[in-house]
Design a protein around this motif. Structure first.
Motif, short mmCIF file in Angstrom:
data_model
loop_
_atom_site.label_atom_id
_atom_site.label_comp_id
_atom_site.label_asym_id
_atom_site.label_seq_id
_atom_site.Cartn_x
_atom_site.Cartn_y
_atom_site.Cartn_z
N GLN A 63 0.65 -1.69 -0.21
CA GLN A 63 0.18 0.06 -0.05
C GLN A 63 0.93 1.41 0.09
OE1 GLN A 63 -3.10 -0.45 3.44
NE2 GLN A 63 -3.65 -2.24 2.64
N ALA A 64 1.71 1.24 0.79
CA ALA A 64 2.74 2.48 0.93
C ALA A 64 3.43 2.70 -0.74
CB ALA A 64 3.93 2.23 1.93
N THR A 65 3.58 1.86 -1.66
CA THR A 65 4.22 1.55 -2.56
C THR A 65 3.15 2.30 -3.55
OG1 THR A 65 3.94 -0.70 -3.08
CG2 THR A 65 6.49 0.55 -2.05
N SER A 66 2.93 2.07 -3.74
CA SER A 66 0.91 1.96 -4.49
C SER A 66 1.13 3.61 -4.02
CB SER A 66 -0.34 1.33 -3.75
OG SER A 66 -0.36 0.10 -3.76
N ASN A 67 0.49 4.51 -3.29
CA ASN A 67 0.51 5.80 -1.85
C ASN A 67 1.43 6.85 -2.93
OD1 ASN A 67 -1.61 4.88 -0.77
ND2 ASN A 67 -0.48 4.93 1.17
N ARG A 68 2.88 6.03 -3.13
CA ARG A 68 4.19 6.92 -3.84
C ARG A 68 3.79 6.85 -5.20
NH1 ARG A 68 7.05 3.52 -0.35
NH2 ARG A 68 7.76 4.19 1.72
N MET A 69 2.96 6.36 -5.75
CA MET A 69 3.25 5.86 -7.09
C MET A 69 2.10 6.79 -8.10
SD MET A 69 4.42 4.97 -10.29
CE MET A 69 5.63 4.00 -9.69
N PHE A 70 0.93 6.93 -6.88
CA PHE A 70 -0.36 7.63 -7.31
C PHE A 70 -0.72 8.64 -8.09
CE2 PHE A 70 -4.48 9.47 -5.79
CZ PHE A 70 -4.91 8.74 -7.33
N LEU A 71 -0.18 9.82 -7.16
CA LEU A 71 0.39 11.33 -8.47
C LEU A 71 1.37 10.97 -9.10
CD1 LEU A 71 0.49 13.37 -4.93
CD2 LEU A 71 -1.42 12.55 -6.11
N ARG A 72 2.51 10.79 -9.10
CA ARG A 72 2.61 10.28 -10.96
C ARG A 72 2.08 9.53 -11.69
NH1 ARG A 72 7.94 6.40 -9.68
NH2 ARG A 72 8.57 7.24 -11.82
N PHE A 73 1.03 8.76 -11.51
CA PHE A 73 0.41 8.26 -12.28
C PHE A 73 -0.57 8.58 -13.06
CE2 PHE A 73 -3.32 4.53 -13.06
CZ PHE A 73 -2.46 3.86 -14.25
N ALA A 74 -1.03 9.54 -11.97
CA ALA A 74 -2.47 10.24 -12.20
C ALA A 74 -1.59 11.71 -12.86
CB ALA A 74 -3.32 10.95 -11.14
N ASP A 75 -0.51 11.97 -13.14
CA ASP A 75 -0.22 13.33 -13.82
C ASP A 75 0.07 12.17 -15.06
OD1 ASP A 75 1.29 15.66 -13.89
OD2 ASP A 75 2.86 14.86 -14.74
N PHE A 76 0.10 11.10 -15.40
CA PHE A 76 0.16 10.96 -16.66
C PHE A 76 -1.25 10.65 -16.93
CE2 PHE A 76 -0.16 6.28 -18.66
CZ PHE A 76 -0.13 6.26 -19.36
N VAL A 77 -2.28 10.26 -16.33
CA VAL A 77 -3.24 10.29 -17.13
C VAL A 77 -3.77 11.24 -17.50
CG1 VAL A 77 -6.14 9.66 -16.47
CG2 VAL A 77 -3.47 7.94 -15.45
N ARG A 78 -3.75 12.31 -16.66
CA ARG A 78 -4.49 13.96 -17.30
C ARG A 78 -3.38 14.21 -18.27
NH1 ARG A 78 -4.37 15.42 -11.41
NH2 ARG A 78 -1.72 15.52 -12.10
N ARG A 79 -2.68 14.02 -18.61
CA ARG A 79 -1.80 13.81 -20.11
C ARG A 79 -2.34 12.58 -21.39
NH1 ARG A 79 2.73 17.77 -18.99
NH2 ARG A 79 2.88 17.33 -16.44
N VAL A 80 -2.53 11.86 -20.91
CA VAL A 80 -2.49 11.48 -21.87
C VAL A 80 -4.04 10.58 -22.40
CG1 VAL A 80 -0.73 9.56 -21.56
CG2 VAL A 80 -2.67 8.74 -20.80
N CYS A 81 -4.91 10.64 -21.36
CA CYS A 81 -6.52 10.64 -21.25
C CYS A 81 -7.69 11.84 -20.54
CB CYS A 81 -7.39 9.32 -20.95
SG CYS A 81 -8.22 8.77 -21.73
N PRO A 82 -7.14 13.30 -21.15
CA PRO A 82 -7.60 14.42 -20.08
C PRO A 82 -8.69 14.04 -19.89
CG PRO A 82 -6.69 14.93 -22.34
CD PRO A 82 -6.95 14.06 -22.09
N GLN A 83 -10.07 13.20 -20.89
CA GLN A 83 -11.68 13.32 -20.13
C GLN A 83 -11.58 12.57 -19.77
OE1 GLN A 83 -13.69 15.75 -21.00
NE2 GLN A 83 -11.89 16.92 -22.09
N ALA A 84 -10.83 11.83 -19.54
CA ALA A 84 -11.21 10.45 -18.31
C ALA A 84 -11.30 10.90 -16.89
CB ALA A 84 -9.84 9.04 -18.62
#
Length: 838
Positions: free
Chosen positions: A304-325
């Motif tokens: 869970q700790a590694t998931s929490n750390r990855m979350f913001l990085r991953f969310a930023d990636f999603v905003r860039r590649v699929c803005p309407q998701a």
């Protein structure tokens, strides 16, 4: 027994009164299935089934409600039908007690066989799919046909008529023959049927008291699916690497990954720490999304700790590649505690009408197009647990990234391999990331013949398999080597050296194998540092802090030792295995207890992690604490003596692997990284002749691995019909823990929490979500071995908390504490467990 004809059936009730008829609900669910297929356009091709056949199966799911077993559940219906007296006299509640999914299953199986639409095996399988819509398989694959009572024969005719009407309505579809009872297509379709039933039962869109025609049902189904935000929105095309990853240029590994991972299958990226494996996987995933070869991404991490750390990085990636998701989802058992973290990626991008709140449960969250969480959430798709099929459907067609795959034991590792094969059958692209994967493990994950462990295997490497095609390996250049100096101080020498180096401005990471050892070393280092004028700061981080305290400590030490950390003064962070994985800490010097080679290499990934000038030491320094017994002496000992010589670490790691590691590392004086990683891994796990005591330990490991593998195989037998919710299959084999609330006081229903503030437990057990979060923020896991039994707190049990510990001066008060054990709370040490004289 005579029944009134026509029999006015019902499917849903409204304020206790029978509402819409069964046939309307069946059509509503079929309409939802139709709307879902528009969001998952590749599903029919992937499952080799027509859309009309899917609609027919979805509509068939509740035909079992045309039964006395179901209809008599409404006393109002019995009165209106003039059956109340007969029901009472005939003990219908006892006589007619079959669950309606089982009846649906039996009736569909009979319909398919009687009308020669499927052979017996195929009919049994598709019937099981329909009967599993409440999350559990309704009957065994080989169950005998049901013998009906006299009254039920009339209603069976009604069910058969209904099924025939549905079959005609959807164009007389044929169902594909299945390859066997474990055909993965079955459970993907079962997940679709379950989801369609969930949405088709949502009273907001389908009121239980409103008669609607099929056109109206279809409009409402489309609205329901649209509102939730299911399916993959439009992906931004033609983005460059720098547009996605903050202006950076791709490393060779990242560029190669996008070229190599060009189709669904199983792919493995092996590369040392710091080469950007995460971005390599996401860059490849973006290309698959852009080409329409994937329906989303789930990024699976070990904790869970590694998931929490990855979350913001991953969310930023999603905003860039699929803005309407809809916003990326954080998916693990305690993600509901992370409101502040999740708030940073919500609300959804303006213009998206979807409501992301629908995804706020672990069962639903996997349906979000993009998610990051623990691998356990994906493993529940292959274990025989409730709603495993729903999770399979949620993952179908996605890119599933499994990070740090080397960290799993034989049991979980076996489940991961099974998961990879199932995901491949479901049209997924599985990308496995590891820095320290053995050749044997790589071949097992790819279902290839075992390769030979050796020092000449290329590294880094991207390899894979797509169907029966073994893909060409790609071997991008590695990072330049750094030479790590390896020292072997005893504990006393190491303690003095760490304080001295930190006093000179060095950032020290000190890694222990157990919480107890970390606490002891922290106290000793803190005492030595305090004895110096302007001694260095010494901190402690481990898993036996309550959530709120660990969160605070992680934030402080990430700020200090992270890539942008202030380094004006030296410091020492004492920790455990929690800093091994996905933690961007950068130490000048690393001290560590003996651990298996792969774990030592992971710890070394925190040493000189980033280019940095002005370090107070000339070269990377790794201090591997010397054992109290030499490797040569260990060669002469029997198995019991070896365990005693290795101490507590022999209960954490395999003693045999520790011996092989010690044999390899004891003479090392320097190490070239990353070029030396492959050779070290191969030498540690290669077969060789060993002394008798070592051979005995190896035999124990081998036997335990066989048992764990067998247990994993049993857990993935999804036809365990008798399995109930209480028989919770685990995704990991680990020591049992008790989750306890840390409190300063407890008076009746009021708990004064350690963090501050109160939680009041109402008599009915219903507390607010905010209070539940406060409780969990103050919980800590205590090894069950410290307790003489499993604590049960009637008020806390609904929140998956076992009891309450009172933390104040001296020992804490714990229920069922085992004699000879004592628990203490310290703000800096966390929960301390001590053995005391009786």
């Amino acid at each position: 027994m005579d029944l009134p004809r026509p029999l006015n059936d019902w499917s849903k009730t409204h304020d206790g009164v029978p509402g819409i008829p069964v046939r309307q609900h069946l059509l509503a669910v079929a309409c939802v299935a139709e709307a879902l297929l528009r969001r998952y356009p590749r599903l029919c091709d992937r499952c080799h089934i027509t859309s009309q056949a899917l609609f027919f199966l979805a509509a068939s799911h509740d035909v079992g409600k045309l039964s006395l077993d179901f209809l008599q559940k409404s006393s109002v219906w019995l009165e209106r039908q003039g059956l109340a007296e007969k029901a009472a006299q005939g003990s219908w509640k006892t006589v007619y007690a079959r669950p309606h999914p089982r009846i649906s299953c039996d009736s569909l199986q009979k319909f398919l066989v009687d009308n020669r639409l499927a052979n017996k095996k195929t009919a049994a399988c598709w019937a099981a799919v329909v009967g599993a819509h409440h999350g559990r398989i309704s009957k065994a694959y080989s169950s005998a046909p049901l013998i009906l009572k006299e009254a039920e024969r009339l209603l069976e005719e009604e069910r058969q008529t209904c099924l025939h009407e549905l079959w005609e309505h959807f164009g007389r579809p044929s169902l594909p023959e299945v390859s066997g009872k474990d055909d993965p297509v079955l459970w993907c379709v079962a997940g679709l049927v379950t989801l369609a039933d969930w949405l088709g039962s949502d009273e907001h869109f389908f009121p239980p008291d409103m008669l609607l025609d099929e056109d109206a049902l279809r409009r409402r189904a489309e609205e329901a699916v649209e509102t939730i935000g299911l399916g993959l929105p439009v992906v931004a095309q033609g983005l460059a690497f720098a547009e996605i990853f903050a202006g950076r240029s791709p490393y060779p590994l990242q560029a190669e990954a996008a070229a190599a991972i060009d189709r669904p299958g199983i792919h493995i990226i092996e590369a040392p720490m710091g080469m950007g494996k995460t971005e390599a996987a996401l860059w490849a995933a973006y290309h698959l999304l852009a080409r329409g070869q994937a329906d989303g991404i789930f990024f699976a991490l070990p904790t869970q700790a590694t998931s929490n750390r990855m979350f913001l990085r991953f969310a930023d990636f999603v905003r860039r590649v699929c803005p309407q998701a809809v916003p990326a989802q954080l998916i693990h058992g305690n993600s509901w505690l992370q409101d502040e973290l999740k708030a940073l990626v919500c609300p959804a991008t303006p213009g998206s009408g979807a409501d992301p709140c629908w995804f706020n449960t672990t069962r639903r969250s996997l349906f979000a197009p993009f998610g990051v969480g623990t691998v356990d959430q994906a493993l529940l798709a292959v274990l025989a647990v409730r709603h495993f099929a729903l999770r399979r459907f949620a993952l179908a067609g996605k890119v599933v990234v499994i990070d740090e795959v080397h960290t799993y034991d034989m049991y979980t590792g076996t489940l991961v391999r099974y998961l990879c094969r199932e995901l491949e059958h479901l049209g997924c692209t599985v990308i496995i990331l590891s820095a320290t994967l053995t050749e044997e493990a790589r071949c097992s994950l790819l279902s290839l013949p075992a390769g030979e462990e050796g020092r000449d295997v290329p590294y880094p490497r991207i390899s894979g398999r797509a169907g029966s095609d073994v893909l060409p390996e790609r071997c991008p250049p590695s990072l330049p080597d750094k030479v790590v100096h390896v020292a072997h101080p005893g504990r006393e020498e190491a303690l003095a050296q760490a304080v001295e180096l930190a006093g000179q401005g060095a950032q020290i990471l000190w890694v222990c194998n157990t919480v107890a050892r970390a606490q002891e070393d922290f106290m000793e280092l803190r005492q030595r540092a305090a004895a110096r004028e302007k001694g260095p700061d010494v901190g402690l981080l481990h898993s036996r802090f309550p959530f709120y305290r660990r969160e605070s400590l992680e934030r402080a030490w990430m700020a200090r030792l992270g890539p942008e950390g202030e380094r004006t003064e030296g410091s020492i962070l004492v920790s455990t295995q929690i800093v091994e994985q996905s933690v961007d800490l950068d130490a000048d010097v690393l001290f560590s207890e003996l651990a298996p080679t792969d774990m030592l290499l992971q710890r070394l990934g925190r040493l000189w992690r980033h280019p940095r000038s002005g370090r107070p030491v000339e070269a990377p320094l790794f201090c591997l604490l010397r054992e109290g017994v030499s490797c040569e002496d260990l060669r002469q000992m029997d198995a019991a003596a070896i365990r005693a010589g290795l101490g507590e670490k022999a209960f954490v790691y395999s003693p045999y692997v520790l011996l092989r590691t010690l044999e390899l590392w004891e003479p090392l004086e320097e190490l070239a990284l990353p070029s030396g990683i492959r050779g070290l891994m191969a030498a540690t796990y290669a077969e060789k002749d060993v002394p008798p005591g070592w051979e005995a330990l190896y035999a124990e490991d081998y036997g335990q691995d066989l048992a764990d593998r067998r247990l994993a195989d049993m857990g993935t037998d999804i036809w365990q019909v008798a399995l109930d919710d209480a028989a919770a299959l685990k995704t990991r084999l680990s020591a049992e823990d008790a989750l306890m609330v840390l409190a300063r006081a407890r008076e009746g229903d009021r708990i004064a929490l350690l963090e501050g503030g109160d939680a009041v437990m109402p008599p009915d057990g219903r507390i607010s979500l905010a209070a539940a979060r406060r409780l969990h923020r103050n919980t800590v896991r205590i090894p069950a071995s410290c307790l003489s039994g499993k604590p049960q707190d009637g008020q806390l049990a609904p929140y998956h908390i076992d009891g309450c510990l009172l933390a104040g001066e001296g020992a804490m008060v714990a229920p069922l504490l085992r004699p000879g054990r004592a628990l203490y709370w310290d703000e800096d040490l966390g929960v301390v467990i001590r053995k005391e004289e009786r």
